[in-house]
Write a protein that holds these residues in place. Structure first.
Motif, short mmCIF file in Angstrom:
data_model
loop_
_atom_site.label_atom_id
_atom_site.label_comp_id
_atom_site.label_asym_id
_atom_site.label_seq_id
_atom_site.Cartn_x
_atom_site.Cartn_y
_atom_site.Cartn_z
N LEU A 57 -55.34 39.57 33.88
CA LEU A 57 -55.85 39.19 35.20
C LEU A 57 -56.29 37.72 35.21
N GLN A 58 -55.59 36.93 35.98
CA GLN A 58 -55.93 35.53 36.16
C GLN A 58 -56.95 35.41 37.29
N GLN A 61 -56.93 37.33 40.91
CA GLN A 61 -56.15 38.57 40.85
C GLN A 61 -57.08 39.77 40.75
N SER A 62 -56.56 40.89 41.26
CA SER A 62 -57.32 42.14 41.25
C SER A 62 -56.50 43.25 40.61
N ARG A 75 -61.91 42.68 39.92
CA ARG A 75 -61.43 41.39 40.41
C ARG A 75 -61.94 40.27 39.52
N THR A 78 -62.27 33.76 41.78
CA THR A 78 -62.08 32.31 41.64
C THR A 78 -63.45 31.62 41.76
N GLN A 140 -59.25 41.02 49.84
CA GLN A 140 -59.08 39.62 50.21
C GLN A 140 -58.66 39.48 51.67
#
Length: 187
Positions: A57-58, A61-62, A75, A78, A140
């Motif tokens: 997961l970056q 991303q979720s 999640r 950011t 989101q």
């Protein structure tokens, strides 16, 4: 008969005791299957905890996993999402409580108390169920960039706190722990 006289047990006394013991053992043998069937099934016990690898997961991303029959949103937020959540005054919140099972029940709904904690503020783990009628919110979306429940219009921010709509409470944060830098155990 005096107090010093002893009564010798008879064969009949032995038979009464032996029959009583056999009856007790038989009753226990009959009752055991009924008692044993009340224990949770192995599949139920297996669902009580889930271990999730979040190494892929970056930020932004979720991942949704199933735990106890409910979706859990994980999640990797950011820096912008974290800042947006930190800049919200607690006075603006509809529900001032964190609803975090890892903290005391009166913990405030600050961003750090809703996230995985100091040093891991980017991680948000919560039960993905709208607190209004149990719908599954979309991620989101909505005015606050968090989660939006299209059924009745509840809107949650980037920390999973209810901001607008009929939902009365923030989405719940389940019991979880990081077992390593990339693995989370839920439950």
């Amino acid at each position: 008969m005096s107090a010093q006289d002893t009564i010798e047990p008879t064969r009949r006394d032995f038979l009464y005791i032996a029959t009583g013991m056999a009856g007790a053992v038989g009753a226990a043998a009959v009752a055991w299957p009924f008692i044993d069937q009340m224990r949770p099934d192995a599949s139920t016990l297996a669902l009580s905890t889930v271990e999730v690898d979040v190494s892929s997961l970056q930020p932004g991303q979720s991942l949704t996993v199933k735990w106890r029959g409910k979706p859990v949103f994980i999640r990797n937020r950011t820096p912008e999402e974290i800042d947006a959540a930190k800049n919200v005054s607690l006075d603006e919140l509809k529900d001032p409580l964190a609803r975090n099972a890892n903290l005391s029940s009166d913990a405030q709904a600050t961003d750090v108390d809703r996230s995985a904690g100091a040093g891991k503020e980017n991680w948000l783990i919560m039960v993905g169920v709208c607190t209004h009628l149990g719908c599954i919110p979309l991620g989101q979306q909505g005015e606050y960039g968090g989660w939006f429940c299209p059924c009745h219009g509840s809107q949650y921010d980037t920390a999973g706190r209810i901001r607008k709509g009929p939902a009365p409470e923030n989405m719940a944060v389940p019991v979880f722990a990081f077992t390593s830098d990339t693995k989370i155990r839920i439950g």
